[in-house]
Enzyme design. Structure first.
Site, PDB file in Angstrom:
ATOM      1  N   ASP A 223      40.767   7.919  13.195  1.00  0.00           N
ATOM      2  CA  ASP A 223      42.168   7.548  13.312  1.00  0.00           C
ATOM      3  C   ASP A 223      42.318   6.060  13.596  1.00  0.00           C
ATOM      4  OD1 ASP A 223      45.015   8.501  13.659  1.00  0.00           O
ATOM      5  OD2 ASP A 223      44.695   7.641  15.651  1.00  0.00           O
ATOM      6  N   GLU A 317      20.892   9.804  12.539  1.00  0.00           N
ATOM      7  CA  GLU A 317      19.958  10.568  13.377  1.00  0.00           C
ATOM      8  C   GLU A 317      20.017  12.061  13.054  1.00  0.00           C
ATOM      9  OE1 GLU A 317      21.188   9.770  17.357  1.00  0.00           O
ATOM     10  OE2 GLU A 317      20.978   7.578  17.161  1.00  0.00           O
TER      11      GLU A 317
END
Length: 621
Positions: A223, A317
């Protein structure tokens, strides 16, 4: 415009998000499983088979985190838990598991520009002294003196205005009653901006990413992705900024404003009892916002890109092609492309396409510039026509000028031509699904839902409505709960409530109504009336998404077709072996030789002509 091949950005990327169809769920308004009138996670879980049948690849959930709901959840009090309005973390985990079992990815909203004023950090900041580490997490500053040297700090640190209207600064009152520091809130006063100069803020948001990645989410919609970093020195700025740039802005939209939690003005033409009509109660004339303002000191600062490079490393990751998509109202397209460079986000919403409106030349220009900009960084483009912050496109396209962009529509404003707007919206949606890249659709557009254009002022909840004293009508009209079953109360939005209708009739207690009232027109558009009905908007969406998948259009190739003539209202392009033709002109267009109609927005198939003004056709060899 030359009719030559355009390199299709991102077509070689095999990750799921590069060509996905993503369905935006606004949790408050999608489906209510417990009958309290508010949508919830259990309701989403119950409707996932519907979304699988629709043919989407992923869902994006607007915020469901713990929040006082001053801005419908975009004021987050705790990023790591579910607000009781929507259920529990167990409900989220169950929904996620069910979605993955159906082959649907899940993207969640992340709100990193600001928190709620009820977040523990902000409470700690209020309790701490100026200059403390607790206050460094937010943007606290001393005010300017009303008279040089007076030391009163009575004026805001600068002249910035809130995106929701009114000033962007609020002054604190110290425990002893004396005035204190000012804090920045680019949105509502209950949404204080975080200070991204603080290393603690960086680490906290990376931790939030890992919390949801560990639970198994597939990505994040970010956002206000362009708003985190502010220009050094916080200089004054005479421009105006809006949630949606390039559209209509009402006079006075950024004037002094009241707070949504302290005042409720009436702007539906009727004054409250004992109050004379006038002021905010009078209708306003909307004017076109200039296409460009002076560069903003709080949007699209270069420093945001270092933040997203760090987030990209966090995502790397994890396995499964996790992704980030930016909500960044940035112009021109070349600036937007910087957010999707190879070491930053994977996608950014293409709002130029959304803002083009129903106009062949504007739409063609938006397609061309978007593909060019995305291609410059070898990323896929995205296509979107509606979301929870915009008037629904069937209503925009039904206005006298279908390229305008109102900040909401009220009963006293121009009312859209519903039939014409829907016909145009169906055609434009077909275009968005036929373009290469990723397509986003907003809940209910597969039903052809219009904006609720007659919401009474007393029902509205959007803070922008109150902060602008009703000058901006606000976003409630596009957030109305969905109609699932035409014959049931609330059109079947609340399943538990619907099941209790008979008992309620006996005990004399009505079931809980949806949190926003639905217009009567929603009954005719309910999902159960459209399912299996040839020519319905729901079946059109199912068909076009199936067609898109069968012809691999999301990862396809793009070339303007010989028939392309935007000056005369014809938009035409090739994607793989499919010819897409949209007729926005006044005359019928013959189906080109050697092609057959595979799918048309007007519900026909196999015809020899493409109807004028509202027809879109997918033509196969």
């Amino acid at each position: 415009m030359p009719h030559s091949p355009i390199p299709t950005p991102g077509s070689s990327i095999s990750a799921w998000w590069a060509s996905a169809v993503v369905y935006q769920i606004y949790p408050r308004s999608f489906a209510d499983a417990n009958g309290d009138g508010m949508g919830d996670l259990a309701g989403i879980s119950a409707k996932l088979p519907y979304l699988q049948e629709l043919g989407v690849d992923a869902v994006w959930l607007s915020p469901f985190y713990k929040s006082p709901q001053a801005d419908a959840g975009y004021d987050v009090a705790d990023y790591r838990t579910v607000d009781p309005l929507f259920g529990t973390l167990d409900d989220f985990d169950a929904m996620l598991e069910k979605a993955h079992g159906l082959g649907i990815k899940v993207i969640v909203d992340l709100v990193p520009n600001h928190t709620s004023d009820e977040h523990v950090w902000f409470r700690e900041a209020l309790a701490a002294a100026p200059g403390s580490p607790e206050r460094e997490r937010y943007m606290f500053h001393p005010g300017k003196d009303s008279k040089p040297g007076s030391g009163d700090g009575a004026l805001a640190p600068n002249n910035w205005k809130s995106i929701f209207g009114g000033p962007a600064w609020t002054r604190l009152t110290n425990d002893d009653g004396t005035p204190g520091q000012w804090y920045l809130h680019l949105f509502d006063t209950k949404q204080p901006d975080l200070n991204w100069e603080s290393p603690e803020v960086h680490e906290e948001m990376r931790s939030v990413l890992r919390f949801w990645l560990d639970r198994g989410v597939d990505g994040f919609r970010v956002d206000v992705a362009h708003g985190l970093v502010k220009e050094a020195g916080l200089p004054d700025w005479e421009g105006s900024a809006a949630m949606v740039e390039g559209g209509l802005s009402a006079p006075g939209a950024h004037s002094e404003a009241v707070e949504p939690h302290t005042a409720h003005p009436h702007v539906d033409g009727k004054a409250p009892a004992g109050q004379a009509a006038g002021g905010a109660e009078t209708a306003v004339e909307h004017k076109v916002k200039p296409p460009l303002d002076p560069p903003s000191p709080f949007f699209d600062q270069d420093g945001v890109h270092e933040i997203y490079r760090g987030w990209r490393q966090v995502l790397s990751e994890y396995d499964g092609d996790r992704m980030l998509v930016a909500e960044a109202w940035v112009e021109p397209p070349e600036r937007l492309a910087r957010y999707i460079r190879k070491d930053e986000m994977q996608q950014a919403f293409n709002f130029d396409f959304l803002l083009a409106g129903w106009d062949a030349e504007r739409m063609a220009e938006a397609i061309q510039s978007s593909l060019d900009a995305a291609g410059s960084v070898e990323a896929p483009s995205t296509w979107v026509l509606s979301n929870h912050d915009t008037v629904r496109h069937p209503s925009r396209f039904g206005l006298a000028d279908p390229t305008t962009f109102p900040k909401g529509i009220a009963a006293e404003d121009e009312q859209p031509d519903a039939a014409l707007g829907l016909a145009r919206a169906r055609a434009a949606s077909m275009v968005s699904f036929a373009l290469p890249g990723s397509a986003y659709l907003y809940q209910g557009e597969e039903l052809g839902l219009p904006e609720h254009t007659s919401l009474p002022a007393k029902a509205r909840q959007d803070p922008s409505f109150f902060r602008t004293k009703g000058v901006e009508r606000g976003r409630d009209g596009c957030r109305v709960p969905l109609p699932w079953k035409a014959a049931e109360s609330g059109f079947g939005f609340s399943e538990a409530s619907t099941a209790g209708d008979a008992l309620a009739a006996v005990i004399g207690k009505a079931p809980t109504a949806p949190w926003l009232p639905q217009p009567e027109s929603f009954g005719e558009l309910a999902a159960d009336l459209q399912a299996g009905i040839d020519g319905s908007t729901l079946e059109l969406y199912r068909s076009v998404l199936s067609f898109r998948k069968d012809h691999h259009l999301g990862s396809g190739t793009f070339t303007w077709a010989e028939e392309h003539d935007p000056a005369n209202g014809i938009l035409a392009f090739h994607n793989r072996d499919v010819l897409v033709v949209v007729n926005m002109g006044a005359a019928a267009l013959a189906v080109p030789a050697g092609f057959r109609v595979g799918l048309s927005s007007d519900g026909g198939s196999g015809g020899a002509s493409i109807v004028p003004n509202s027809g879109a056709y997918l033509l196969a060899l």
